[in-house]
Design a protein around this motif. Structure first.
Motif, PDB file in Angstrom:
ATOM      1  N   THR A 136      10.533  33.713  55.986  1.00  0.00           N
ATOM      2  CA  THR A 136       9.675  32.852  56.792  1.00  0.00           C
ATOM      3  C   THR A 136       8.226  33.309  56.703  1.00  0.00           C
ATOM      4  O   THR A 136       7.930  34.497  56.834  1.00  0.00           O
ATOM      5  N   TYR A 137       7.337  32.346  56.483  1.00  0.00           N
ATOM      6  CA  TYR A 137       5.895  32.600  56.471  1.00  0.00           C
ATOM      7  C   TYR A 137       5.286  31.805  57.614  1.00  0.00           C
ATOM      8  O   TYR A 137       5.520  30.602  57.728  1.00  0.00           O
ATOM      9  N   GLY A 138       4.514  32.475  58.461  1.00  0.00           N
ATOM     10  CA  GLY A 138       3.908  31.815  59.603  1.00  0.00           C
ATOM     11  C   GLY A 138       2.403  31.712  59.483  1.00  0.00           C
ATOM     12  O   GLY A 138       1.763  32.475  58.757  1.00  0.00           O
ATOM     13  N   ARG A 139       1.869  30.717  60.214  1.00  0.00           N
ATOM     14  CA  ARG A 139       0.426  30.456  60.249  1.00  0.00           C
ATOM     15  C   ARG A 139      -0.146  30.312  58.832  1.00  0.00           C
ATOM     16  O   ARG A 139      -1.169  30.902  58.492  1.00  0.00           O
ATOM     17  N   VAL A 140       0.549  29.546  58.021  1.00  0.00           N
ATOM     18  CA  VAL A 140       0.174  29.382  56.615  1.00  0.00           C
ATOM     19  C   VAL A 140      -0.967  28.376  56.495  1.00  0.00           C
ATOM     20  O   VAL A 140      -0.926  27.296  57.077  1.00  0.00           O
ATOM     21  N   SER A 141      -1.954  28.747  55.710  1.00  0.00           N
ATOM     22  CA  SER A 141      -3.056  27.835  55.401  1.00  0.00           C
ATOM     23  C   SER A 141      -2.918  27.424  53.935  1.00  0.00           C
ATOM     24  O   SER A 141      -2.277  28.123  53.148  1.00  0.00           O
ATOM     25  N   PRO A 142      -3.538  26.323  53.554  1.00  0.00           N
ATOM     26  CA  PRO A 142      -3.476  25.913  52.145  1.00  0.00           C
ATOM     27  C   PRO A 142      -3.971  27.004  51.192  1.00  0.00           C
ATOM     28  O   PRO A 142      -3.436  27.142  50.085  1.00  0.00           O
ATOM     29  N   ASP A 143      -4.931  27.794  51.611  1.00  0.00           N
ATOM     30  CA  ASP A 143      -5.463  28.872  50.770  1.00  0.00           C
ATOM     31  C   ASP A 143      -4.436  29.960  50.482  1.00  0.00           C
ATOM     32  O   ASP A 143      -4.582  30.704  49.516  1.00  0.00           O
ATOM     33  N   GLU A 144      -3.399  30.075  51.310  1.00  0.00           N
ATOM     34  CA  GLU A 144      -2.389  31.121  51.145  1.00  0.00           C
ATOM     35  C   GLU A 144      -1.215  30.692  50.260  1.00  0.00           C
ATOM     36  O   GLU A 144      -0.400  31.528  49.859  1.00  0.00           O
ATOM     37  N   VAL A 145      -1.135  29.424  49.926  1.00  0.00           N
ATOM     38  CA  VAL A 145      -0.006  28.907  49.161  1.00  0.00           C
ATOM     39  C   VAL A 145       0.105  29.594  47.799  1.00  0.00           C
ATOM     40  O   VAL A 145       1.184  30.012  47.381  1.00  0.00           O
ATOM     41  N   ARG A 146      -1.002  29.743  47.109  1.00  0.00           N
ATOM     42  CA  ARG A 146      -0.992  30.379  45.789  1.00  0.00           C
ATOM     43  C   ARG A 146      -0.443  31.807  45.884  1.00  0.00           C
ATOM     44  O   ARG A 146       0.348  32.234  45.043  1.00  0.00           O
ATOM     45  N   ASP A 147      -0.832  32.550  46.928  1.00  0.00           N
ATOM     46  CA  ASP A 147      -0.354  33.925  47.102  1.00  0.00           C
ATOM     47  C   ASP A 147       1.141  33.962  47.394  1.00  0.00           C
ATOM     48  O   ASP A 147       1.850  34.861  46.929  1.00  0.00           O
ATOM     49  N   ILE A 148       1.622  32.994  48.164  1.00  0.00           N
ATOM     50  CA  ILE A 148       3.064  32.921  48.446  1.00  0.00           C
ATOM     51  C   ILE A 148       3.817  32.709  47.137  1.00  0.00           C
ATOM     52  O   ILE A 148       4.798  33.399  46.851  1.00  0.00           O
ATOM     53  N   LEU A 149       3.352  31.792  46.321  1.00  0.00           N
ATOM     54  CA  LEU A 149       4.017  31.504  45.049  1.00  0.00           C
ATOM     55  C   LEU A 149       3.974  32.698  44.107  1.00  0.00           C
ATOM     56  O   LEU A 149       4.928  32.943  43.363  1.00  0.00           O
ATOM     57  N   LYS A 150       2.892  33.470  44.158  1.00  0.00           N
ATOM     58  CA  LYS A 150       2.769  34.668  43.304  1.00  0.00           C
ATOM     59  C   LYS A 150       3.860  35.683  43.624  1.00  0.00           C
ATOM     60  O   LYS A 150       4.313  36.415  42.745  1.00  0.00           O
ATOM     61  N   GLU A 151       4.305  35.733  44.881  1.00  0.00           N
ATOM     62  CA  GLU A 151       5.382  36.650  45.267  1.00  0.00           C
ATOM     63  C   GLU A 151       6.676  36.340  44.505  1.00  0.00           C
ATOM     64  O   GLU A 151       7.550  37.190  44.395  1.00  0.00           O
TER      65      GLU A 151
END
Length: 164
Positions: free
Chosen positions: A143-158
């Motif tokens: 689970t990822y909380g308080r996600v902003s559009p700017d953080e999407v790329r970093d989530i995918l990099k994981e």
């Protein structure tokens, strides 16, 4: 559903049959068996439903009815990393639609689709019950909380995704 389109691995079919046996072949355990089947195969194609119907001695129409009624079940293969964006009220108000748009843009897929490499699938949920963390994104069981559009790329990099 009589024409086979999906070839099932014999070892996976044996696991499914063992699960049916574990639940004593009881028709009342249909949902539990389907959960197990989905964890084995990743989804519930017609061929899997046919095995379940035969093993539990229930009509295929009943199995299909349960699979199509409950949103947890899917007849479409999911990606190895299924992504679900909560679009419940709290998440939506806090920008879940923009987060969803960024996932769609980077992955080049729409809601309900799976990436061509089979790594990601994208879906929306109504509410995950974590409104204080809105907007919420689930990738598999994480689970990822308080996600902003700017953080999407970093989530995918994981998950070893490299966007163009």
């Amino acid at each position: 559903m009589s024409e086979s389109k999906v070839s099932l691995k014999k070892s996976d079919v044996e696991k499914l049959k063992a699960a049916c046996k574990e639940f004593n072949y009881k028709a009342g355990e249909l949902i539990n068996v389907l959960h197990r089947a989905q964890s084995i195969f990743g989804y519930l194609p017609a061929e899997v439903q046919e095995v379940v119907a035969e093993e539990l001695n229930v009509p295929l129409a009943k199995v299909y009815g349960v699979v199509t009624f409950y949103s947890f079940f899917t007849m479409i293969p999911k990606g190895r990393n299924p992504i679900s964006i909560c679009t419940g009220t709290a998440c939506y108000v806090r920008g879940a639609d923009k987060v969803l748009d960024e996932f769609k843009r980077l992955l080049k897929i729409e809601v309900g689709e799976t990436s061509s490499d089979g790594d990601f699938s994208l879906n929306c949920l109504r509410c995950v019950g974590a409104c204080g963390l809105a907007p919420v994104v689930l990738v598999g069981e994480k689970t990822y909380g308080r996600v902003s559009p700017d953080e999407v790329r970093d989530i995918l990099k994981e998950y070893d995704y490299v966007a163009d």
